[in-house]
Write an enzyme that holds these catalytic residues in place. Structure first.
Site, PDB file in Angstrom:
ATOM      1  N   HIS A   1       0.844  -1.199   0.000  1.00  0.00           N
ATOM      2  CA  HIS A   1       0.000   0.000   0.000  1.00  0.00           C
ATOM      3  C   HIS A   1       0.877   1.244   0.000  1.00  0.00           C
ATOM      4  O   HIS A   1       1.879   1.307   0.701  1.00  0.00           O
ATOM      5  CB  HIS A   1      -0.888   0.006   1.251  1.00  0.00           C
ATOM      6  CG  HIS A   1      -1.724   1.239   1.371  1.00  0.00           C
ATOM      7  ND1 HIS A   1      -2.885   1.409   0.657  1.00  0.00           N
ATOM      8  CD2 HIS A   1      -1.546   2.382   2.080  1.00  0.00           C
ATOM      9  CE1 HIS A   1      -3.398   2.594   0.940  1.00  0.00           C
ATOM     10  NE2 HIS A   1      -2.605   3.203   1.796  1.00  0.00           N
TER      11      HIS A   1
ATOM     12  N   ASP B   1     -15.251   2.797   7.518  1.00  0.00           N
ATOM     13  CA  ASP B   1     -14.181   3.739   7.195  1.00  0.00           C
ATOM     14  C   ASP B   1     -14.608   4.665   6.059  1.00  0.00           C
ATOM     15  O   ASP B   1     -14.317   5.856   6.060  1.00  0.00           O
ATOM     16  CB  ASP B   1     -12.899   3.003   6.809  1.00  0.00           C
ATOM     17  CG  ASP B   1     -11.871   3.981   6.281  1.00  0.00           C
ATOM     18  OD1 ASP B   1     -11.425   4.838   7.073  1.00  0.00           O
ATOM     19  OD2 ASP B   1     -11.548   3.951   5.081  1.00  0.00           O
TER      20      ASP B   1
ATOM     21  N   ARG C   1     -14.823  12.913   8.149  1.00  0.00           N
ATOM     22  CA  ARG C   1     -13.584  13.574   8.600  1.00  0.00           C
ATOM     23  C   ARG C   1     -13.135  14.618   7.587  1.00  0.00           C
ATOM     24  O   ARG C   1     -12.636  15.687   7.940  1.00  0.00           O
ATOM     25  CB  ARG C   1     -12.473  12.523   8.804  1.00  0.00           C
ATOM     26  CG  ARG C   1     -12.685  11.677  10.049  1.00  0.00           C
ATOM     27  CD  ARG C   1     -11.787  10.449  10.046  1.00  0.00           C
ATOM     28  NE  ARG C   1     -10.401  10.791   9.854  1.00  0.00           N
ATOM     29  CZ  ARG C   1      -9.524  10.046   9.170  1.00  0.00           C
ATOM     30  NH1 ARG C   1      -9.884   8.899   8.634  1.00  0.00           N
ATOM     31  NH2 ARG C   1      -8.286  10.433   9.043  1.00  0.00           N
TER      32      ARG C   1
ATOM     33  N   SER D   1      -7.683   4.089   9.641  1.00  0.00           N
ATOM     34  CA  SER D   1      -8.430   4.128   8.384  1.00  0.00           C
ATOM     35  C   SER D   1      -7.720   3.283   7.320  1.00  0.00           C
ATOM     36  O   SER D   1      -8.321   2.401   6.692  1.00  0.00           O
ATOM     37  CB  SER D   1      -8.551   5.589   7.932  1.00  0.00           C
ATOM     38  OG  SER D   1      -8.920   5.681   6.588  1.00  0.00           O
TER      39      SER D   1
ATOM     40  N   LYS E   1      -8.714  -1.107   6.003  1.00  0.00           N
ATOM     41  CA  LYS E   1      -8.910  -1.595   4.628  1.00  0.00           C
ATOM     42  C   LYS E   1      -7.884  -2.678   4.283  1.00  0.00           C
ATOM     43  O   LYS E   1      -8.201  -3.657   3.610  1.00  0.00           O
ATOM     44  CB  LYS E   1      -8.809  -0.424   3.648  1.00  0.00           C
ATOM     45  CG  LYS E   1     -10.030   0.501   3.760  1.00  0.00           C
ATOM     46  CD  LYS E   1      -9.873   1.771   2.963  1.00  0.00           C
ATOM     47  CE  LYS E   1      -8.966   2.747   3.641  1.00  0.00           C
ATOM     48  NZ  LYS E   1      -9.172   4.152   3.369  1.00  0.00           N
TER      49      LYS E   1
END
Ligand code: URA
Length: 434
Positions: A82, A161, A168, A183, A187
């Protein structure tokens, strides 16, 4: 349990219990807790923070708000990667085929570009027919057969999320480290891989502008991953100029193919090898960093990574011949050279400005639903450390509209920081958290 009491406890600096966090996330996902109470809670967290246990519990509650992908039908250690997002970040397109070519199964969830940063799915859609809309069964089957598959994020994945992030975003509560870490990690944990490597970018084109913040975020995410039983590491990488030379979907795909042919820009390949090494070590395929890096380099030399990329494109419906004939990928009609007027060294390139220039050309999304022009973008001829003379080309704009090209021109000129003295050489890798 009442949401009012939970907000009040956090406001006073108490730590929340697992039960309180679960109550809050489950209630919010179902629509039983309203946005205004959740906004108050997010703001209380911004002021009071969360400890390690709370952050883990929040992550797990958000992971469990939807489906957790079951990858048990894929034998071996499944890996995922990621990136926190940057400009010119085509890392996945090169890194994943290299790792998959070593027989390591890569099950990856990717997103689309938003704002000044790009997204892997948009880039892959340069191949006609390519789709990331795989069913779960197809995804698992592709990872088993090809050793790599990329899927778009489904609506079922960490829906809490998704809702919370949107909230947010409009309540000035995005930039709290534990909220960001939970967050992202909710995922990643829902995506089901056994080992995760995180590319946490820092610099003017990154989400985390300050290196200290990037390290702090990386540490929080690694801690969450470990506590959730995953093998995980984070590499903190430089984003004080775009990564590589290409910015824009098709241009980045072409640069990725060049890289798979052994001609990748050095800054880009440094990041690819650092992340790849982490994945190979996590999968237990090598014992040392040196051994892992050598194995990865071999996939470039013997073209197995290039062939793996072609196999993957075909397995997801794309035209694989374009991997071997990248000149057939989408191309813009106009090429406009950005000329240099100053003598000196390139000290840096404001990555965010280059990303925004690409957006002006139509290469990025202003909103989630905008359509994009895959062919446009910018090729940077000069990068940090290069000596430049007046009259030399700094960059080339690829556009389909001259007005847009002219507007991007000014942004690109302003993005280049040119100074008299040669800048200090900096490593792309700022650190690794394991
Ligand atoms: N990316 C995410 O997915 N979540 C955040 O909170 C910030 C960036």
């Amino acid at each position: 349990m009442r949401m009012y009491d939970i907000i009040n406890r956090k406001k006073k600096g108490n730590s929340l219990t697992r039960e309180e966090i679960r109550f809050m996330i489950e209630g919010y996902t179902k629509g039983e807790i309203p946005d205004y109470q959740m906004s108050a809670m997010m703001m209380a967290i911004c002021f009071q923070g969360m400890n390690e246990t709370e952050t883990l519990e929040l992550t797990l509650a958000m992971r469990d708000s939807g489906e957790v992908l079951d990858l048990s039908q894929i034998p071996g250690m499944k890996v995922d990667k990621h990136s926190t997002g940057g400009v010119g970040d085509k890392t996945s397109l090169v890194l994943i085929p290299m790792v998959a070519a070593l027989g390591i199964p890569v099950a990856k969830m990717s997103g689309r570009g938003l704002g000044h940063t790009g997204g892997t799915i948009d880039k892959l859609e340069c191949f006609p027919g390519f789709s990331t809309g795989l069913s779960k069964e197809q995804f698992v089957q592709n990872v088993n057969q090809v050793k790599m598959a990329i899927m778009g994020q489904t609506a079922d994945l960490a829906p809490a999320d998704k809702k919370l992030y949107a909230l947010r975003d409009v309540t000035a509560t995005v930039d709290q480290l534990s909220l960001i870490a939970s967050s992202i990690m909710s995922k990643k944990l829902a995506s089901g891989a056994d080992a995760i490597v995180l590319d946490v970018k820092t610099g003017n084109g990154a989400f985390m502008k300050q290196e200290a913040d990037a390290f702090a975020l990386a540490k929080e995410m690694v801690q969450i991953g470990k506590n959730a039983g995953k093998k995980i590491s984070a590499v903190i990488t430089d984003m004080n100029q775009p990564l590589g030379n290409a910015v824009g979907n098709s241009l980045e795909v072409k640069e990725a193919i060049l890289s798979l042919n052994g001609l990748g820009p050095s800054d880009f390949m440094e990041v690819v090898y650092a992340l790849g090494t982490e994945l190979v070590l996590a999968a237990g395929k090598a014992n040392t960093q040196h051994e892992a890096e050598e194995m990865l380099k071999q996939t470039i030399r013997n073209k197995t990574a290039l062939d793996k990329f072609a196999e993957f494109i075909e397995a997801q419906g794309g035209e694989k011949t374009l991997v071997y004939q990248p000149e057939l990928l989408p191309a813009a009609r106009i090429q406009l050279q950005v000329m240099n007027t100053q003598e000196g060294y390139v000290a840096g390139i404001w990555a965010e400005e280059i990303g925004l220039a690409s957006l002006i050309l139509g290469g990025g999304r202003a909103t989630k639903d905008s359509s994009i022009d895959l062919s446009v973008g910018i090729l940077l001829n000069k990068k940090r450390g290069d000596l430049v003379h007046p009259g030399e080309t700094l960059a080339v704009i690829y556009a389909n509209d001259m007005e847009q090209a002219k507007e991007a021109y000014g942004k690109i000129v302003r993005a280049y920081q040119i100074q008299e003295d040669a800048p200090k050489q900096v490593s792309m890798i700022k650190g690794i958290i394991r």
